[in-house]
Design a protein around this motif. Sequence first.
Motif, short mmCIF file in Angstrom:
data_model
loop_
_atom_site.label_atom_id
_atom_site.label_comp_id
_atom_site.label_asym_id
_atom_site.label_seq_id
_atom_site.Cartn_x
_atom_site.Cartn_y
_atom_site.Cartn_z
N ASP A 66 13.00 16.78 -89.32
CA ASP A 66 12.82 17.57 -88.10
C ASP A 66 14.19 18.08 -87.63
O ASP A 66 14.56 17.93 -86.46
N TYR A 69 16.34 15.58 -85.68
CA TYR A 69 15.70 14.78 -84.63
C TYR A 69 15.02 13.55 -85.24
O TYR A 69 14.31 12.82 -84.55
N VAL A 106 18.33 10.86 -78.75
CA VAL A 106 16.94 10.87 -79.23
C VAL A 106 16.48 9.41 -79.24
O VAL A 106 16.74 8.67 -80.19
N HIS A 109 12.21 7.88 -80.79
CA HIS A 109 11.83 7.57 -82.17
C HIS A 109 13.08 7.52 -83.04
O HIS A 109 14.15 7.98 -82.64
N PHE A 177 5.55 12.38 -82.94
CA PHE A 177 5.99 13.63 -83.58
C PHE A 177 5.63 13.53 -85.07
O PHE A 177 4.51 13.14 -85.38
N GLN A 181 8.95 10.20 -88.05
CA GLN A 181 9.63 9.88 -86.79
C GLN A 181 8.88 8.79 -86.03
O GLN A 181 8.21 9.05 -85.03
N ARG A 211 21.74 14.86 -73.33
CA ARG A 211 20.39 15.40 -73.16
C ARG A 211 19.43 14.30 -73.61
O ARG A 211 19.58 13.76 -74.70
N ASP A 213 16.22 13.41 -75.00
CA ASP A 213 15.14 14.04 -75.75
C ASP A 213 13.80 13.35 -75.46
O ASP A 213 13.75 12.12 -75.37
N GLU A 274 14.74 16.12 -71.04
CA GLU A 274 13.70 17.01 -71.57
C GLU A 274 12.37 16.40 -71.12
O GLU A 274 11.92 15.40 -71.68
N ARG A 420 8.87 26.54 -85.09
CA ARG A 420 9.93 27.03 -84.22
C ARG A 420 11.10 27.67 -84.96
O ARG A 420 12.12 28.01 -84.35
C1 GLC Z 1 12.36 17.43 -78.71
C2 GLC Z 1 13.25 18.40 -79.46
C3 GLC Z 1 12.49 18.96 -80.61
C4 GLC Z 1 12.08 17.81 -81.52
C5 GLC Z 1 11.29 16.76 -80.72
C6 GLC Z 1 11.12 15.50 -81.52
O1 GLC Z 1 11.26 18.07 -78.16
O2 GLC Z 1 13.69 19.41 -78.59
O3 GLC Z 1 13.22 19.90 -81.34
O4 GLC Z 1 11.30 18.29 -82.55
O5 GLC Z 1 11.97 16.40 -79.56
O6 GLC Z 1 12.34 14.83 -81.62
#
Ligand code: GLC
Length: 544
Positions: A66, A69, A106, A109, A177, A181, A211, A213, A274, A420
């Motif tokens: 990903d 991510y 992040v 996961h 996701f 992940q 940030r 996530d 986010e 995306r």
């Molecule tokens: C957030 C990220 C995205 C990613 C998802 C899973 O939404 O912005 O790009 O796929 O997390 O980590």
Amino acid sequence: MTAGGGHEPEWWRNAVLYHVYLRSYADGDGDGVGDIRGLRERLGHVHDLGVDAVMISPWFRSPMVDGGYDISDHCDVDPLFGTLAEADALIDGAHALGLRVIIDLVANHTSTDHPWFRAAVANGAGSRQRQRYYFRDGRGPERADPPNDWISAFGGSAWSRVTEPDGSPGQWYLHLFAPEQPDVDWTSSEVRDGFVAIMRFWLDRGVDGMRVDAASALAKAPGLPDFGFRPESLFTPETWDGCPFWDTDRVHEALRLLRSVADGYQVPHPLVGEIATSSPRRFADYVRPDELHTAFIIRFAKQPWDATAFRQLVDEVLAALGAVDAPPTWMLGSHDEHRPATRFTSWFASEAGGGSGTPDAADIEVGRRRALAAALLLLALPGAACIYQGEELGLTDIPIDDRLIQDPVFRLTGGRDRGRDSARVPLPWSGRCQPYGFSTSPQTWLPQPPGLADFTVAAQEADSDSALATYRAAIEIRRSFVGTGLTWRTAPDGVLHFSRGEAMECVVNLTQQAHALHGRVLVSSDRGVHSSLPPGTAAWVDPR
Ligand code: GLC
């Protein structure tokens, strides 16, 4: 420092962030993929925009399912992007230019390649190692059905089954996701301690903020109850209310822990969430004084070209966040969203999400025009603003051939959602053909289209009427009115008109007719605007 953040202790309240999607910013080692060296070499672009901070997508070790991510080591840099030493040099280089650095945390996961997950699979059901994730027995005969009905945000069931060390079909693990992940379980003290250590690792290295996530996903309802999803259900905003794995009440405990780590430093390190919730009030809970410092207004990046919709959202957000004294971070797009220049075309509006086909050239012109007007709206609103790389160049979504799509969303939805990648095409820097100065390799990880010669940074630097020039001018002027409140002015339907202090009014014309303008134009999204604002344009004026 720049654009209003300055040396203010709470600089993030009014900051302009520049969001770098590293794979697509600039390639420094010639493999066709953007990297840290490329970003370092081209930090001047971020600096010249006049923003306060650069926010960088994940650069950690990852199998790249990903786009990074899916992390296998949060405390190292993936060789695709460079080395830890290069990350240090980048942080120093940014600081030397007066730019703050925000990186991605992040924490929902890991990758299935992470040592924690490998150990969990190797140690079998009931092991301590499995408690860092959500491992559960399946349901039905042979335990062949997933433990509950939850769906992944990327499509399909949120559960995948492992093979046990003895070769038998085994337990299931949760992944909101991609299957690669797996979600970590924040009720585990090892998980909490692990992420605290990761935060400190980077904050100690000089990173200025993070940030957070997928912040709405960090806690799951105890017992993991069914919610009534069907296997073909899609994870849309209508499903968030009362959802047992999204925006649950317990999520705030995790965020308070992250905040306490960020607060353990002499200078504040903002956490930008986010977040997606079913109501503005629930949204505001995430930015209470002991949780995140600010959060992205992702809904702003999904707005249609409609004055009422924009105004309603602005009012809702300012009221909800004002109640907890937190600033919003507005955004028009990101690596997850359609580019605004495409989103504002008639084609996009009519196809409900831009389904099939593409907008024609005249429509793209309209979309670009509106996107630049929307940028003046974005930069005029109280709070912080985030610019996603390429918006300052007026870039549009680029259609990607099925065979070249890398976003796992395409595969996991069986092609129902094209994913995306269209907003992730490598940036055009200079020249008349691919790779437009992005790389020394003609082959870039996603192909760039022909026809971008007029949209390169170099071309726009040479044109005082370009989108880039307008962004730079607006970010510079913004310094003069940060900290003032927003007051709406009377305006005809379809026109947004508000003031920020006495010397600045923002007017956006979303109608089909010209709109009379009063005052001295400070900056406009169209050349030669004086007393009349054409349809689809915006201006900032000094009314005095
Ligand atoms: C957030 C990220 C995205 C990613 C998802 C899973 O939404 O912005 O790009 O796929 O997390 O980590």
